[in-house]
Design a protein around this motif. Structure first.
Motif, short mmCIF file in Angstrom:
data_model
loop_
_atom_site.label_atom_id
_atom_site.label_comp_id
_atom_site.label_asym_id
_atom_site.label_seq_id
_atom_site.Cartn_x
_atom_site.Cartn_y
_atom_site.Cartn_z
N PHE A 236 -62.03 0.11 -105.78
CA PHE A 236 -62.27 0.64 -104.43
C PHE A 236 -61.50 -0.17 -103.40
O PHE A 236 -61.35 -1.38 -103.54
CB PHE A 236 -63.78 0.62 -104.14
CG PHE A 236 -64.18 1.41 -102.94
CD1 PHE A 236 -63.79 2.74 -102.80
CD2 PHE A 236 -64.95 0.84 -101.94
CE1 PHE A 236 -64.17 3.48 -101.69
CE2 PHE A 236 -65.34 1.57 -100.83
CZ PHE A 236 -64.94 2.89 -100.70
N SER A 263 -70.48 3.46 -100.52
CA SER A 263 -69.78 3.89 -101.73
C SER A 263 -70.59 3.69 -103.00
O SER A 263 -70.18 4.16 -104.06
CB SER A 263 -68.44 3.14 -101.86
OG SER A 263 -68.64 1.79 -102.24
N ARG A 270 -65.45 5.47 -108.01
CA ARG A 270 -64.95 5.26 -106.65
C ARG A 270 -63.44 5.38 -106.54
O ARG A 270 -62.92 5.73 -105.48
CB ARG A 270 -65.43 3.90 -106.13
CG ARG A 270 -66.93 3.85 -105.92
CD ARG A 270 -67.39 2.59 -105.23
NE ARG A 270 -67.03 1.40 -106.02
CZ ARG A 270 -67.26 0.15 -105.61
NH1 ARG A 270 -67.82 -0.07 -104.43
NH2 ARG A 270 -66.94 -0.87 -106.39
N VAL A 274 -61.43 7.51 -103.69
CA VAL A 274 -60.27 7.03 -102.95
C VAL A 274 -59.18 8.09 -102.91
O VAL A 274 -58.57 8.35 -101.86
CB VAL A 274 -59.73 5.72 -103.57
CG1 VAL A 274 -58.34 5.39 -103.04
CG2 VAL A 274 -60.68 4.56 -103.29
#
Length: 290
Positions: A236, A263, A270, A274
């Motif tokens: 992340f 998140s 994650r 993104v």
């Protein structure tokens, strides 16, 4: 010294579980392609490969239900490895339905997922190469990073057919960049020579810890390498400007600490969140050229 002479050609189908959204997947690879190492021509993405028994090239064409893959190898024993690298590069082994279902439970992401199901994480075929390119790209534009990389390739790259391998050994003092980034590059090259493993099979925790000790390696660079080189589906980038702008536009928290807390509901996917957030911006990495 690695020398790649005659290459033997193999063509294979790379199947995947539908859906697959090719826009940012191939768009990213095309937009960041290093001249001499990679190219996009006539609907095909090509790049060089560094392999256990030699070297080669891969040509990848996205089709409806598979990716057409043509590899040219200096040693046929590398065929399985070459195909595996191509699958990893395009993130073809993920179950996109599982990812999309998980992210869609967040109402603020659901519309993004619905509009582009099957987004993948564009990766790399060489973790060491990616890390070097990440340092070259620190605090400069995509175009400038490609220029730095192309100069390295032209001077030190090993020819493979009409392409070249990205060099993993060179003198950082020759780079046209600030002294602080030369020190960062020197530290990375030394770590790679000392055993830092940035391949998909590496221990991600060990790799992250080692990278974090290097000068000039902040969370953005470390997590980018974790995402693209190590294949961590939960990597992340809360400090990335594009992610923060997209989060703010969607009504998500935009400060890094608050975004990290928010998140948690996207775990363990994650890295795919993104990709969806980045895709909200008007950038060349999000589209395949006509």
């Amino acid at each position: 010294m690695l020398v790649c002479m005659r290459l033997e050609r193999f063509t294979e189908r790379l199947p995947f579980k539908a859906p697959l959204c090719p826009d940012n997947l191939f768009g990213h690879l095309i937009a960041t392609a290093v001249p001499g190492v990679e190219e996009w021509r006539d609907g095909v993405y090509r790049r060089s490969l560094r392999l256990p028994f030699g070297c080669g090239t891969a040509a990848l064409r996205p089709l409806t239900d598979h990716v057409e893959c043509t590899v040219e190898l200096s040693d046929a024993r590398d065929l399985t490895t070459a195909l595996d690298l191509c699958r990893f590069l395009l993130d073809l082994d993920v179950n996109p339905v599982e990812v999309d279902d998980a992210l869609s439970t967040d109402p603020l992401l659901a519309q993004l997922v619905m509009s582009a199901p099957g987004r993948r994480v564009p990766r790399t075929v060489d973790g060491a190469e990616f890390a070097i390119r990440a340092v070259l790209g620190q605090q400069v534009s995509t175009k400038a990073a490609r220029t730095h990389a192309a100069r390295l390739v032209a001077r030190y790259g090993t020819p493979v057919g009409d392409l070249r391998l990205f060099p993993l050994e060179f003198d950082p003092a020759e780079l046209a960049m600030p002294e602080s980034r030369r020190r960062t590059m020197a530290a990375l090259l030394e770590a790679l020579q000392s055993g830092l493993d940035l391949s998909p099979r590496a221990d991600r925790g060990v790799a992250r810890e080692w990278l974090a000790t290097l000068p000039g390696f902040g969370p953005w660079t470390v997590e980018s390498i974790a995402m693209r080189a190590l294949g961590d589906p939960d990597a992340f980038l809360p400090t990335d400007l594009g992610i923060r702008l997209a989060a703010n536009a969607l009504g998500l928290p935009s400060t890094p600490a608050a975004l990290v807390r928010r998140s948690e509901v996207w775990r363990p996917w994650r890295a795919y969140a993104v990709q969806h957030l980045w895709a909200t911006g008007d950038h060349e990495v999000n589209r395949i050229p006509a």
